[in-house]
Structure formats: C-alpha cells, structure tokens
Design a protein around this motif. Structure first.
Motif, PDB file in Angstrom:
ATOM      1  N   SER A  27     -81.396  94.412  82.757  1.00  0.00           N
ATOM      2  CA  SER A  27     -81.531  95.798  83.224  1.00  0.00           C
ATOM      3  C   SER A  27     -80.891  96.777  82.246  1.00  0.00           C
ATOM      4  O   SER A  27     -81.406  97.871  82.020  1.00  0.00           O
ATOM      5  N   ALA A  28     -79.750  96.394  81.678  1.00  0.00           N
ATOM      6  CA  ALA A  28     -79.093  97.261  80.692  1.00  0.00           C
ATOM      7  C   ALA A  28     -79.969  97.421  79.448  1.00  0.00           C
ATOM      8  O   ALA A  28     -80.075  98.516  78.888  1.00  0.00           O
ATOM      9  N   LEU A  29     -80.604  96.344  79.022  1.00  0.00           N
ATOM     10  CA  LEU A  29     -81.546  96.440  77.905  1.00  0.00           C
ATOM     11  C   LEU A  29     -82.719  97.347  78.271  1.00  0.00           C
ATOM     12  O   LEU A  29     -83.212  98.105  77.434  1.00  0.00           O
ATOM     13  N   GLY A  30     -83.150  97.270  79.525  1.00  0.00           N
ATOM     14  CA  GLY A  30     -84.205  98.161  79.997  1.00  0.00           C
ATOM     15  C   GLY A  30     -83.797  99.620  79.876  1.00  0.00           C
ATOM     16  O   GLY A  30     -84.602 100.472  79.482  1.00  0.00           O
ATOM     17  N   ASP A  31     -82.532  99.934  80.198  1.00  0.00           N
ATOM     18  CA  ASP A  31     -82.029 101.296  80.032  1.00  0.00           C
ATOM     19  C   ASP A  31     -82.144 101.746  78.572  1.00  0.00           C
ATOM     20  O   ASP A  31     -82.554 102.867  78.283  1.00  0.00           O
ATOM     21  N   VAL A  32     -81.764 100.851  77.671  1.00  0.00           N
ATOM     22  CA  VAL A  32     -81.810 101.178  76.241  1.00  0.00           C
ATOM     23  C   VAL A  32     -83.252 101.398  75.793  1.00  0.00           C
ATOM     24  O   VAL A  32     -83.574 102.390  75.121  1.00  0.00           O
ATOM     25  N   ILE A  33     -84.149 100.485  76.189  1.00  0.00           N
ATOM     26  CA  ILE A  33     -85.562 100.587  75.801  1.00  0.00           C
ATOM     27  C   ILE A  33     -86.191 101.861  76.351  1.00  0.00           C
ATOM     28  O   ILE A  33     -86.982 102.532  75.672  1.00  0.00           O
ATOM     29  N   ALA A  34     -85.836 102.210  77.590  1.00  0.00           N
ATOM     30  CA  ALA A  34     -86.447 103.370  78.260  1.00  0.00           C
ATOM     31  C   ALA A  34     -85.885 104.705  77.779  1.00  0.00           C
ATOM     32  O   ALA A  34     -86.390 105.756  78.160  1.00  0.00           O
ATOM     33  N   GLY A  35     -84.837 104.668  76.959  1.00  0.00           N
ATOM     34  CA  GLY A  35     -84.253 105.909  76.461  1.00  0.00           C
ATOM     35  C   GLY A  35     -83.105 106.441  77.291  1.00  0.00           C
ATOM     36  O   GLY A  35     -82.785 107.628  77.219  1.00  0.00           O
ATOM     37  N   TYR A  36     -82.476 105.578  78.081  1.00  0.00           N
ATOM     38  CA  TYR A  36     -81.317 105.963  78.890  1.00  0.00           C
ATOM     39  C   TYR A  36     -80.116 105.077  78.539  1.00  0.00           C
ATOM     40  O   TYR A  36     -79.512 104.465  79.420  1.00  0.00           O
ATOM     41  N   PRO A  37     -79.743 104.981  77.267  1.00  0.00           N
ATOM     42  CA  PRO A  37     -78.707 104.010  76.875  1.00  0.00           C
ATOM     43  C   PRO A  37     -77.345 104.271  77.486  1.00  0.00           C
ATOM     44  O   PRO A  37     -76.560 103.342  77.672  1.00  0.00           O
ATOM     45  N   GLY A  38     -77.055 105.525  77.822  1.00  0.00           N
ATOM     46  CA  GLY A  38     -75.764 105.824  78.423  1.00  0.00           C
ATOM     47  C   GLY A  38     -75.554 105.163  79.775  1.00  0.00           C
ATOM     48  O   GLY A  38     -74.419 104.975  80.219  1.00  0.00           O
ATOM     49  N   TRP A  39     -76.649 104.801  80.418  1.00  0.00           N
ATOM     50  CA  TRP A  39     -76.560 104.151  81.724  1.00  0.00           C
ATOM     51  C   TRP A  39     -76.341 102.639  81.614  1.00  0.00           C
ATOM     52  O   TRP A  39     -76.029 101.977  82.610  1.00  0.00           O
ATOM     53  N   ALA A  40     -76.523 102.087  80.429  1.00  0.00           N
ATOM     54  CA  ALA A  40     -76.464 100.631  80.266  1.00  0.00           C
ATOM     55  C   ALA A  40     -75.143 100.005  80.723  1.00  0.00           C
ATOM     56  O   ALA A  40     -75.164  98.961  81.384  1.00  0.00           O
ATOM     57  N   PRO A  41     -73.966 100.574  80.405  1.00  0.00           N
ATOM     58  CA  PRO A  41     -72.717  99.921  80.848  1.00  0.00           C
ATOM     59  C   PRO A  41     -72.595  99.799  82.366  1.00  0.00           C
ATOM     60  O   PRO A  41     -72.230  98.737  82.874  1.00  0.00           O
ATOM     61  N   ILE A  42     -72.905 100.888  83.104  1.00  0.00           N
ATOM     62  CA  ILE A  42     -72.798 100.800  84.565  1.00  0.00           C
ATOM     63  C   ILE A  42     -73.895  99.909  85.126  1.00  0.00           C
ATOM     64  O   ILE A  42     -73.694  99.146  86.075  1.00  0.00           O
ATOM     65  N   THR A  43     -75.081  99.956  84.517  1.00  0.00           N
ATOM     66  CA  THR A  43     -76.176  99.089  84.954  1.00  0.00           C
ATOM     67  C   THR A  43     -75.811  97.627  84.769  1.00  0.00           C
ATOM     68  O   THR A  43     -76.121  96.789  85.621  1.00  0.00           O
ATOM     69  N   LEU A  44     -75.170  97.310  83.660  1.00  0.00           N
ATOM     70  CA  LEU A  44     -74.737  95.936  83.402  1.00  0.00           C
ATOM     71  C   LEU A  44     -73.917  95.398  84.570  1.00  0.00           C
ATOM     72  O   LEU A  44     -74.134  94.277  85.039  1.00  0.00           O
ATOM     73  N   VAL A  45     -73.000  96.212  85.063  1.00  0.00           N
ATOM     74  CA  VAL A  45     -72.123  95.787  86.160  1.00  0.00           C
ATOM     75  C   VAL A  45     -72.872  95.750  87.486  1.00  0.00           C
ATOM     76  O   VAL A  45     -72.862  94.735  88.197  1.00  0.00           O
ATOM     77  N   VAL A  46     -73.539  96.855  87.828  1.00  0.00           N
ATOM     78  CA  VAL A  46     -74.178  96.968  89.153  1.00  0.00           C
ATOM     79  C   VAL A  46     -75.305  95.957  89.308  1.00  0.00           C
ATOM     80  O   VAL A  46     -75.369  95.223  90.304  1.00  0.00           O
ATOM     81  N   LYS A  47     -76.215  95.891  88.331  1.00  0.00           N
ATOM     82  CA  LYS A  47     -77.352  94.971  88.448  1.00  0.00           C
ATOM     83  C   LYS A  47     -76.899  93.512  88.277  1.00  0.00           C
ATOM     84  O   LYS A  47     -77.516  92.604  88.832  1.00  0.00           O
ATOM     85  N   GLY A  48     -75.835  93.300  87.513  1.00  0.00           N
ATOM     86  CA  GLY A  48     -75.281  91.951  87.415  1.00  0.00           C
ATOM     87  C   GLY A  48     -74.751  91.471  88.761  1.00  0.00           C
ATOM     88  O   GLY A  48     -75.006  90.344  89.184  1.00  0.00           O
ATOM     89  N   LEU A  49     -74.034  92.351  89.457  1.00  0.00           N
ATOM     90  CA  LEU A  49     -73.534  92.007  90.798  1.00  0.00           C
ATOM     91  C   LEU A  49     -74.681  91.799  91.778  1.00  0.00           C
ATOM     92  O   LEU A  49     -74.625  90.914  92.641  1.00  0.00           O
ATOM     93  N   GLU A  50     -75.721  92.611  91.635  1.00  0.00           N
ATOM     94  CA  GLU A  50     -76.909  92.442  92.485  1.00  0.00           C
ATOM     95  C   GLU A  50     -77.517  91.056  92.271  1.00  0.00           C
ATOM     96  O   GLU A  50     -77.781  90.323  93.234  1.00  0.00           O
ATOM     97  N   GLY A  51     -77.730  90.678  91.015  1.00  0.00           N
ATOM     98  CA  GLY A  51     -78.296  89.360  90.713  1.00  0.00           C
ATOM     99  C   GLY A  51     -77.411  88.216  91.180  1.00  0.00           C
ATOM    100  O   GLY A  51     -77.900  87.206  91.680  1.00  0.00           O
TER     101      GLY A  51
END
Length: 199
Positions: free
Chosen positions: A95-119
């Motif tokens: 999901s964090a890589l998706g943030d980077v690919i989609a042009g929202y790289p600033g969201w990648a660190p929080i996404t890494l944590v939140v989506k990791g916990l979700e998974g």
C-alpha cells in the motif's frame, strides 16, 4: 495535501527500506517456522498486486490531501488467503508503494503502519478458515483498524473536522475490501485449498 507530501517525501525511501529489512530479518529468525523462499516470493508478488491496485483508481480528498482507492480489496484478500505474515508485508509495504506510484508519497509512512496492521489483523483472524462469517468478521476488524488509524493521524495533522471528511471514503474502501476480498478469498480457499500450504 501538498504540504504533507512535501514534508514527508524525503523520509519515504528510508521508511520503506527499513520495513523491508525488518521483515526479512523476521523471516530469517523464524526460518524453521516459515518456508522463507515461498513466503518471500509470495510477499513480494502480493505487495506488487496491492501497490498496483492501490494506485489504479485514485480520487483526491481535498480536506486532507489523501485519496480514495481500492487497494484494501487486495490487502484483505492477501491476508485472508496467506495469513498474517504475508498480510502485514503486502498490506503495509504494498500500500505504501501504491502511495508512491499514485503520487502521494508523503502518505507512505502512515500507510505502511495502518495498512500493515490491517493485513496483520485480517490474516490472524482469517487464517486457515474458509467460513464466510469468519472472513467477513476479519475484514470488518481490518476495516475498523484502517478507518481509525487514518482518522487519528489526520485529526492530529489537520484537525478533527478535516479528518471527519475522510471517514466516508474510508468506509467505502473498507466495505469494498470486505466484499471483494471475502468473495475472492473464499473462492480461492474452496477451489484451491493447497494454496495455503505454500507457507
């Protein structure tokens, strides 16, 4: 929001790189428990699938600069089929890589944590089960973690009114993830139960 992206963008490579190193170290430390070659290959493959799915459709939410996406469908599917070890990596890193690919790289660190916990949560609750109720409950728990995690972060960064505007799109993501993820996971588990033996 451009400010968040610009503020956190320099840290993204370090955060993602650190997460990958920690994950590989965990697999190495538990190599007797996991078939590490299979786990690493499936983790990488499913992280790529999650990343592409996340970046495929993006709808920006002006209040926070976040965006609506449908990556949760693959986060939940992956966790339901392959369990928490692969779920946490594919969910977080993918999901964090998706943030980077989609042009929202600033969201990648929080996404890494939140989506990791979700998974992690979905994979733990749904492991080795093809019961629809179990899979749906696991998906709902994962969705609640995702919605709550982003809300808390956004409330801290942008204030509660702005964070509240992202709750409805996150609910859409979660519901879509539960429905599609559960449907796909149950179909795979019923039709190809040997897939779970790969890890």
């Amino acid at each position: 929001m451009g400010d968040l992206t610009e503020m956190l963008k320099p840290y993204v490579p370090y955060v993602l790189g650190g997460a990958i190193i920690v994950y590989l170290a965990y697999l190495w430390a538990n190599r007797e428990k996991f078939r590490s070659a299979n786990v690493m290959a499936i983790s990488a493959m499913m992280a790529a699938v999650v990343g592409v799915t996340t970046a495929f459709v993006t709808i920006t939410i002006p209040a926070t600069g976040g965006y609506l996406n449908f990556g949760d469908t693959m986060v939940m599917f992956t966790a339901m089929v392959f369990g928490p070890v692969i779920g946490v990596f594919a969910g977080g890193v993918g999901s964090a890589l998706g943030d980077v690919i989609a042009g929202y790289p600033g969201w990648a660190p929080i996404t890494l944590v939140v989506k990791g916990l979700e998974g992690l949560a979905v994979g733990y609750l749904a492991r080795r089960s093809d019961n629809v109720s179990t899979l749906i409950i696991a998906g709902i728990v994962g969705g609640v973690i995702m919605i709550t995690g982003y809300f808390l972060f956004e409330a801290y960064m942008f204030g509660i009114p702005a964070a509240a505007q992202e709750v409805p799109p996150n609910i859409v993501q979660a519901v879509t993830g539960v429905l599609v993820g559960t449907g796909l996971a149950q179909a795979i588990k019923k039709r190809y139960p040997e897939v779970e033996d790969l890890i």
